[in-house]
Motif scaffolding. Structure first.
Motif, PDB file in Angstrom:
ATOM      1  N   LEU A   3     -14.979  10.217 -28.609  1.00 31.44           N
ATOM      2  CA  LEU A   3     -15.237   9.178 -27.529  1.00 31.44           C
ATOM      3  C   LEU A   3     -14.109   8.009 -27.773  1.00 31.44           C
ATOM      4  O   LEU A   3     -13.695   7.283 -26.900  1.00 31.44           O
ATOM      5  N   SER A   4     -13.691   7.641 -29.080  1.00 27.71           N
ATOM      6  CA  SER A   4     -12.823   6.674 -29.512  1.00 27.71           C
ATOM      7  C   SER A   4     -11.433   6.941 -28.463  1.00 27.71           C
ATOM      8  O   SER A   4     -10.843   5.914 -27.984  1.00 27.71           O
ATOM      9  N   ALA A   5     -11.082   8.017 -28.842  1.00 26.40           N
ATOM     10  CA  ALA A   5      -9.851   8.703 -28.297  1.00 26.40           C
ATOM     11  C   ALA A   5      -9.887   8.239 -26.554  1.00 26.40           C
ATOM     12  O   ALA A   5      -9.014   7.747 -26.028  1.00 26.40           O
ATOM     13  N   ILE A   6     -11.107   8.935 -25.971  1.00 23.77           N
ATOM     14  CA  ILE A   6     -11.263   8.886 -24.730  1.00 23.77           C
ATOM     15  C   ILE A   6     -11.463   7.283 -24.131  1.00 23.77           C
ATOM     16  O   ILE A   6     -10.730   6.964 -23.007  1.00 23.77           O
ATOM     17  N   GLY A   7     -12.114   6.608 -24.907  1.00 26.00           N
ATOM     18  CA  GLY A   7     -12.286   5.326 -24.630  1.00 26.00           C
ATOM     19  C   GLY A   7     -11.055   4.449 -24.532  1.00 26.00           C
ATOM     20  O   GLY A   7     -10.815   3.756 -23.535  1.00 26.00           O
ATOM     21  N   ALA A   8     -10.047   4.668 -25.637  1.00 29.26           N
ATOM     22  CA  ALA A   8      -8.772   4.044 -25.433  1.00 29.26           C
ATOM     23  C   ALA A   8      -7.978   4.505 -24.255  1.00 29.26           C
ATOM     24  O   ALA A   8      -7.382   3.642 -23.744  1.00 29.26           O
ATOM     25  N   LYS A  41      -7.914  16.546 -23.107  1.00 28.09           N
ATOM     26  CA  LYS A  41      -6.603  17.149 -22.382  1.00 28.09           C
ATOM     27  C   LYS A  41      -6.414  16.309 -21.269  1.00 28.09           C
ATOM     28  O   LYS A  41      -5.141  15.984 -20.977  1.00 28.09           O
ATOM     29  N   ASP A  42      -7.248  15.941 -20.528  1.00 26.48           N
ATOM     30  CA  ASP A  42      -7.155  15.364 -19.347  1.00 26.48           C
ATOM     31  C   ASP A  42      -6.480  14.013 -19.524  1.00 26.48           C
ATOM     32  O   ASP A  42      -5.732  13.375 -18.506  1.00 26.48           O
ATOM     33  N   TYR A  43      -6.938  13.364 -20.675  1.00 28.92           N
ATOM     34  CA  TYR A  43      -6.379  11.966 -20.769  1.00 28.92           C
ATOM     35  C   TYR A  43      -5.233  12.008 -21.756  1.00 28.92           C
ATOM     36  O   TYR A  43      -4.648  11.333 -22.190  1.00 28.92           O
ATOM     37  N   ASP A  44      -4.637  13.296 -21.784  1.00 28.56           N
ATOM     38  CA  ASP A  44      -3.389  13.406 -22.683  1.00 28.56           C
ATOM     39  C   ASP A  44      -3.259  13.124 -24.024  1.00 28.56           C
ATOM     40  O   ASP A  44      -2.470  12.224 -24.581  1.00 28.56           O
ATOM     41  N   ILE A  45      -4.498  13.305 -24.571  1.00 27.86           N
ATOM     42  CA  ILE A  45      -4.712  13.024 -26.090  1.00 27.86           C
ATOM     43  C   ILE A  45      -4.265  13.989 -26.988  1.00 27.86           C
ATOM     44  O   ILE A  45      -4.581  15.050 -26.857  1.00 27.86           O
ATOM     45  N   SER A  68     -24.436  23.982 -27.538  1.00 28.74           N
ATOM     46  CA  SER A  68     -23.749  22.680 -27.905  1.00 28.74           C
ATOM     47  C   SER A  68     -22.258  22.964 -27.807  1.00 28.74           C
ATOM     48  O   SER A  68     -21.719  22.098 -27.485  1.00 28.74           O
ATOM     49  N   SER A  69     -22.144  24.277 -27.653  1.00 24.40           N
ATOM     50  CA  SER A  69     -20.532  24.394 -27.510  1.00 24.40           C
ATOM     51  C   SER A  69     -19.880  24.046 -26.021  1.00 24.40           C
ATOM     52  O   SER A  69     -18.855  23.651 -25.963  1.00 24.40           O
ATOM     53  N   ASP A  70     -20.778  24.088 -25.200  1.00 22.37           N
ATOM     54  CA  ASP A  70     -20.753  23.518 -23.868  1.00 22.37           C
ATOM     55  C   ASP A  70     -20.223  21.990 -23.877  1.00 22.37           C
ATOM     56  O   ASP A  70     -19.512  21.549 -23.112  1.00 22.37           O
ATOM     57  N   VAL A  71     -21.070  21.270 -24.614  1.00 24.15           N
ATOM     58  CA  VAL A  71     -20.717  19.621 -24.910  1.00 24.15           C
ATOM     59  C   VAL A  71     -19.383  19.827 -25.321  1.00 24.15           C
ATOM     60  O   VAL A  71     -18.514  18.975 -24.840  1.00 24.15           O
ATOM     61  N   ILE A  72     -19.048  20.656 -26.415  1.00 24.20           N
ATOM     62  CA  ILE A  72     -17.528  20.412 -27.061  1.00 24.20           C
ATOM     63  C   ILE A  72     -16.657  20.725 -26.142  1.00 24.20           C
ATOM     64  O   ILE A  72     -15.480  19.991 -26.012  1.00 24.20           O
ATOM     65  N   LYS A  73     -16.775  21.834 -25.336  1.00 25.13           N
ATOM     66  CA  LYS A  73     -15.907  22.024 -24.234  1.00 25.13           C
ATOM     67  C   LYS A  73     -15.695  21.089 -23.336  1.00 25.13           C
ATOM     68  O   LYS A  73     -14.534  20.807 -23.132  1.00 25.13           O
ATOM     69  N   LYS A 107       0.009   6.135 -26.322  1.00 25.94           N
ATOM     70  CA  LYS A 107       0.288   7.457 -27.130  1.00 25.94           C
ATOM     71  C   LYS A 107      -1.058   7.436 -28.160  1.00 25.94           C
ATOM     72  O   LYS A 107      -0.886   6.612 -29.100  1.00 25.94           O
ATOM     73  N   ILE A 108      -1.868   8.430 -28.035  1.00 19.06           N
ATOM     74  CA  ILE A 108      -3.023   8.197 -29.055  1.00 19.06           C
ATOM     75  C   ILE A 108      -3.114   9.722 -29.754  1.00 19.06           C
ATOM     76  O   ILE A 108      -3.084  10.702 -28.991  1.00 19.06           O
ATOM     77  N   VAL A 109      -3.079   9.641 -30.654  1.00 16.43           N
ATOM     78  CA  VAL A 109      -3.772  11.005 -31.505  1.00 16.43           C
ATOM     79  C   VAL A 109      -5.029  10.850 -32.375  1.00 16.43           C
ATOM     80  O   VAL A 109      -5.318   9.978 -32.799  1.00 16.43           O
ATOM     81  N   LEU A 110      -5.510  12.137 -32.099  1.00 11.36           N
ATOM     82  CA  LEU A 110      -6.915  12.410 -33.151  1.00 11.36           C
ATOM     83  C   LEU A 110      -6.857  13.227 -34.138  1.00 11.36           C
ATOM     84  O   LEU A 110      -6.122  14.244 -33.967  1.00 11.36           O
ATOM     85  N   LEU A 111      -6.965  12.927 -35.303  1.00  6.87           N
ATOM     86  CA  LEU A 111      -6.681  13.606 -36.547  1.00  6.87           C
ATOM     87  C   LEU A 111      -8.105  14.072 -37.134  1.00  6.87           C
ATOM     88  O   LEU A 111      -9.126  13.229 -37.187  1.00  6.87           O
TER      89      LEU A 111
END
Ligand SMILES: Cc1cc2nc3c(=O)[nH]c(=O)nc-3n(C[C@H](O)[C@H](O)[C@H](O)COP(=O)(O)OP(=O)(O)OC[C@H]3O[C@@H](n4cnc5c(N)ncnc54)[C@H](O)[C@@H]3O)c2cc1C
Length: 422
Positions: free
Chosen positions: A16-21, A127-131, A115-120, A33-37
């Motif tokens: 959510l941090s990556a998406i929020g940004a 992907k949509d937000y190009d992270i 829960s896998s559907d939440v992760i999906k 340019k955002i990267v999630l590690l």
């Protein structure tokens, strides 16, 4: 290359941090340019096991009720929850293809119960937000110069530069999911304090073998009280489970969230007691009439065979023994005094609580990065410019019901969103 944002940890808060940004940059019309590690081979390992694999995403309660469910530092969460609420996370997950439903107590789950559907859905959003997502990427330390963050160092010694960093490394429980407490170390290394860490939403170990003898027995509609010496500190009705080590189940897990330093001290001194009322719907008079009726109905049978209508079979030998009544005695011969003792036992089966189970069985960690050192309106560190905190890593925790994930979604979103302004 300098990232606008590096997020450490691909759990609920980090995603959510990556998406929020990204949302914030888009709103400002700025490229990013955002990267999630994430050190694991996939995102959301803990998310996957939440809600027994069904993921209790959030709670559909009023926002004010949400704060009542938060046990540590609820006021700190105001900005985060009002910025990104329970409705916001449901909207986001549904937008990316996973429908949700509301169950008992306002608990929100995916309609599929997976829960896998939440992760999906979250994966699609990333992907949509190009992270950029980098898996199998273990952060070793933060890079800070003159109280300003400038990047992170990985365990392979590679350094990544960034204007901002969000720490979303989670707590200390269920370490096999990746939450091994690295974030506490990172925070301390740059001068933050971390309050004492304890397992919470965790079962209780009890003295003796009474619980173990009823292992596997789950009771509904009982009441559970917690006493610090003579002072009642908890009293709720619901479901409880006996285990080989003591007591578990929703009532007990919720009670465990109350264990602050004072109650832990009491527990260590042997002063903490759990008391089960097996028949909370009946007052003493009503229960006495009920006992009289059952004993009368079985007047020719041995006492041990007279409680079948009243108690589950696994519990009968234990209660018979604790009552002190001769198990072979004819039911008609049970005295008024013996019946009274039995009644007291049914209304107050007590257990000395010797400890909680460990972090490996705790749903959450109580304690974390000190909220006094974080700006609640942005989640930015008050000590290091450009460093943000989110999720279970912070000294925040709540009862079960979807509230802990909401803490992660809300603080994660706010941290990311705010980072885009620094
Ligand atoms: C069994 C169980 C069931 C639960 N069920 C629910 C539920 O149904 N509803 C609810 O509201 N709450 C539930 N919770 C609590 C909830 O899962 C957590 O509060 C929440 O996941 C915390 O999110 P987080 O993003 O802060 O941390 P985490 O989900 O723990 O994510 C942290 C991530 O950071 C990564 N990481 C750590 N260190 C590093 C590093 N050095 N470098 C790179 N990556 C790193 C980890 O691998 C991990 O993926 C449950 C917890 C458990 C254990």
């Amino acid at each position: 290359m300098i990232y606008d944002l590096i997020v450490i940890g691909g759990g609920a808060a980090g995603i959510l941090s990556a998406i929020g940004a990204a949302i914030s940059y888009k709103e400002q019309g700025k490229p990013y340019k955002i990267v999630l590690l994430e050190k694991n081979e996939k995102l959301g390992k803990k998310l996957f096991i939440t809600g027994k694999g069904r993921c209790n995403i959030t709670n559909a309660c009023d926002i004010e009720d949400f704060f009542m469910a938060v046990k540590s530092n609820p006021k700190f969460l105001y900005s985060a929850v009002y910025t990104f609420s329970n409705d916001s996370i449901v909207e986001l997950i549904e937008k990316y293809g996973t429908r949700t439903k509301i169950e008992r107590g306002g608990r929100v789950f995916p309609v599929s119960d997976h829960s896998s559907d939440v992760i999906k859905a979250l994966d699609k959003a990333l992907k949509d937000y190009d992270i950029e997502v980098r898996l199998n990427t273990n952060v070793k330390s933060l890079i800070v110069n003159d109280a300003v963050i400038s990047g992170v160092r990985l365990d392979n010694k590679e350094a990544l530069s960034a204007k901002s960093v969000v720490l979303a490394t989670g707590g200390y429980s269920y370490q096999s999911t990746g939450s091994t407490g690295d974030g506490y170390r990172f925070a301390k290394e740059v001068g933050h304090s971390v309050t004492s860490l304890n397992p919470s939403l965790v079962p209780f170990q009890t003295e003796g073998d009474i619980a173990a003898r009823m292992m596997g027995l789950s009771l509904r509609n009982v009441s559970f009280k917690l006493y610090n010496d003579k002072k009642k500190v908890y009293d709720e009705q619901g479901e409880l489970l006996f285990t080989h080590f003591g007591l578990s189940g929703p009532l007990v897990l919720t009670a465990s969230t109350l264990l602050d330093s004072r109650l832990r001290k009491a527990m260590n001194e042997g002063k903490l007691k759990g008391v089960i009322d097996l028949k909370p719907a009946l007052d003493e008079k009503q229960l006495d009439s009920r006992l009289l009726r059952d004993l009368d109905k079985n007047h020719n049978k041995a006492f041990k065979n007279s409680l079948n209508d009243l108690l589950p079979s696994k519990m009968i030998p234990v209660i018979v023994e604790l009552s002190g009544i001769d198990s072979e005695k004819k039911s008609s011969m049970v005295t008024k005094e013996e019946r009274h003792n039995l009644l007291k036992l049914l209304k107050g089966l007590d257990f000395k609580i010797t400890s909680t189970r460990g972090f490996e069985e705790a749903i959450i960690t109580k304690g974390g990065v000190n909220v006094k050192e974080i700006d609640p309106s942005t989640m930015e560190s008050k000590l290091i410019k450009g460093l943000y905190f989110s999720g279970e890593l912070i000294d925040l925790d709540a009862v079960t019901g979807g509230y802990n994930l909401q803490i992660a979604w809300s603080t994660g979103y706010l941290a990311g969103y705010s980072s885009a302004f620094s």
